[in-house]
Design a protein around this motif. Structure first.
Motif, short mmCIF file in Angstrom:
data_model
loop_
_atom_site.label_atom_id
_atom_site.label_comp_id
_atom_site.label_asym_id
_atom_site.label_seq_id
_atom_site.Cartn_x
_atom_site.Cartn_y
_atom_site.Cartn_z
N UNK A 185 0.80 -1.22 0.00
CA UNK A 185 0.00 0.00 0.00
C UNK A 185 0.84 1.27 0.00
N UNK A 186 1.97 1.26 0.70
CA UNK A 186 2.72 2.50 0.93
C UNK A 186 4.20 2.38 0.56
N UNK A 187 4.63 1.22 0.07
CA UNK A 187 6.04 1.01 -0.19
C UNK A 187 6.54 1.74 -1.42
N UNK A 188 7.83 2.07 -1.39
CA UNK A 188 8.50 2.70 -2.54
C UNK A 188 9.64 1.79 -2.98
N UNK A 189 9.66 1.44 -4.26
CA UNK A 189 10.71 0.57 -4.79
C UNK A 189 12.03 1.33 -4.85
N UNK A 190 13.10 0.74 -4.31
CA UNK A 190 14.45 1.30 -4.36
C UNK A 190 15.40 0.19 -4.81
N UNK A 191 16.63 0.54 -5.18
CA UNK A 191 17.58 -0.50 -5.56
C UNK A 191 17.85 -1.52 -4.45
N UNK A 192 17.63 -1.12 -3.18
CA UNK A 192 17.89 -2.02 -2.06
C UNK A 192 16.69 -2.88 -1.71
N UNK A 193 15.52 -2.48 -2.14
CA UNK A 193 14.32 -3.21 -1.78
C UNK A 193 13.13 -2.27 -1.71
N UNK A 194 12.10 -2.66 -0.98
CA UNK A 194 10.89 -1.85 -0.82
C UNK A 194 11.02 -1.05 0.47
N UNK A 195 11.00 0.26 0.35
CA UNK A 195 11.20 1.11 1.52
C UNK A 195 9.86 1.57 2.07
N UNK A 196 9.71 1.41 3.39
CA UNK A 196 8.52 1.89 4.09
C UNK A 196 8.94 3.10 4.91
N UNK A 197 8.31 4.22 4.65
CA UNK A 197 8.58 5.44 5.41
C UNK A 197 7.24 6.09 5.69
N UNK A 198 6.45 5.40 6.50
CA UNK A 198 5.05 5.79 6.70
C UNK A 198 4.82 6.59 7.97
N UNK A 199 5.90 7.14 8.56
CA UNK A 199 5.77 7.93 9.79
C UNK A 199 5.14 7.14 10.92
N UNK A 200 5.34 5.84 10.92
CA UNK A 200 4.82 4.99 11.98
C UNK A 200 5.95 4.64 12.95
N UNK A 201 5.73 4.89 14.23
CA UNK A 201 6.69 4.49 15.24
C UNK A 201 6.50 3.01 15.55
N UNK A 202 7.46 2.43 16.27
CA UNK A 202 7.29 1.04 16.68
C UNK A 202 6.11 0.90 17.63
N UNK A 203 5.79 1.96 18.36
CA UNK A 203 4.59 1.93 19.20
C UNK A 203 3.33 1.84 18.33
N UNK A 204 3.31 2.58 17.21
CA UNK A 204 2.19 2.48 16.28
C UNK A 204 2.08 1.07 15.70
N UNK A 205 3.22 0.52 15.27
CA UNK A 205 3.21 -0.84 14.73
C UNK A 205 2.72 -1.84 15.77
N UNK A 206 3.12 -1.63 17.03
CA UNK A 206 2.68 -2.53 18.10
C UNK A 206 1.16 -2.46 18.26
N UNK A 207 0.61 -1.23 18.14
CA UNK A 207 -0.83 -1.08 18.26
C UNK A 207 -1.59 -1.74 17.14
N UNK A 208 -0.93 -1.91 15.99
CA UNK A 208 -1.60 -2.51 14.84
C UNK A 208 -1.61 -4.03 14.90
N UNK A 209 -0.74 -4.62 15.72
CA UNK A 209 -0.69 -6.09 15.80
C UNK A 209 -1.04 -6.61 17.19
N UNK A 210 -1.41 -5.70 18.11
CA UNK A 210 -1.80 -6.12 19.44
C UNK A 210 -0.63 -6.62 20.27
N UNK A 211 0.44 -5.83 20.34
CA UNK A 211 1.65 -6.25 21.04
C UNK A 211 2.27 -5.05 21.74
N UNK A 212 3.34 -5.30 22.49
CA UNK A 212 4.09 -4.22 23.11
C UNK A 212 5.16 -3.72 22.14
#
Length: 256
Positions: A185-212
């Motif tokens: 949905x939000x990835x950008x193709x780069x020579x190294x791979x798919x880059x995610x720069x969605x302004x999400x902190x690890x706390x946000x990611x934790x909230x999305x998967x139900x974890x700490x």
């Protein structure tokens, strides 16, 4: 991949506290929005003419959980997270939305209060279409009624899938599925791979998967050791999307 944002030039007229948007720009955005993609030009133009442009700073709230559901938001530029908050102040992130995405459909259909809050993760511009406008136009165009019902069905399907994942996927599997979805949905193709720069902190990611946050950090480091990805601050570069999808129980090639 992420849709390109649209640049707006605000008109001079005001309506219900917001600046009017140039109709041609609003019509273009609405046409690219999944919710309105099948509507005819006349209805798109009517929606555009009666929409309002609103701007929100980073961390600004579009609306709060429990607010009256008075309108639908269509993101023109920026990034928004939709969250539910417990009485203790803990947050669970339901979804992140970017240009061309709509939010607030449930309150439009049932007239109830907001079931979640929406926060801008970066400076964001959105079109607001009031419930009264949508219901008025829906009485004239059955396609709009069907679009709102389909949006509600899509919301229920997403929530059902999230509940299923919490039961049937372990935490690394849920994290892998989330990253694979963000890459699409939000990835950008780069020579190294798919880059995610969605302004999400690890706390946000934790909230999305139900974890700490600590558990998410450990999982990301584990994925990095296996060569799936690299973590660079808030940016994540995915090297092996196929392996992430396999870890999530998804088809590594075609997506679902």
């Amino acid at each position: 991949m992420e849709a390109a944002p649209i640049t707006y030039t605000a008109g001079s007229a005001t309506e219900r506290g917001g600046e009017a948007v140039r109709p041609e720009a609003a019509v273009d955005l609405l046409r690219r929005t999944r919710l309105f993609a099948e509507l005819g030009e006349a209805t798109l133009q009517a929606l555009a003419d009666r929409s309002i442009e609103r701007s929100f700073p980073r961390h600004g709230r579009l609306f709060y959980q429990g607010d009256p559901g008075t309108g639908l938001f269509v993101v023109a530029s920026g990034l928004v997270k939709v969250v539910v908050t417990s009485e203790e102040g803990e947050e669970m992130v339901l979804v992140t939305l970017g240009p061309g995405d709509a939010l607030g459909e449930l309150s439009i259909v049932d007239g109830g209060p907001r079931s979640a809050s929406a926060e801008a993760l970066e400076p964001t511009v959105a079109l607001v279409i009031t419930r009264a406008v949508l219901l008025d136009l829906a009485t004239r165009d059955r396609a709009l009624t069907e679009a709102l019902l389909q949006a509600l069905g899509g919301l229920l399907r997403r929530l059902t899938e999230q509940a299923s994942d919490l039961v049937f996927l372990d935490l690394p599997g849920r994290m892998a599925k989330l990253l694979a979805g963000l890459a699409a949905e939000r990835g950008s193709a780069t020579p190294e791979g798919i880059e995610l720069d969605a302004n999400l902190t690890q706390t946000d990611l934790a909230g999305m998967v139900g974890a700490s946050r600590q558990s998410v950090n450990q999982i990301l480091q584990g994925f990095a050791r296996r060569g799936y990805l690299q973590v660079r601050g808030r940016r994540i570069v995915i090297h092996r999307l196929d392996l992430l999808r396999r870890r999530a129980g998804l088809d590594p090639v075609s997506g679902g």
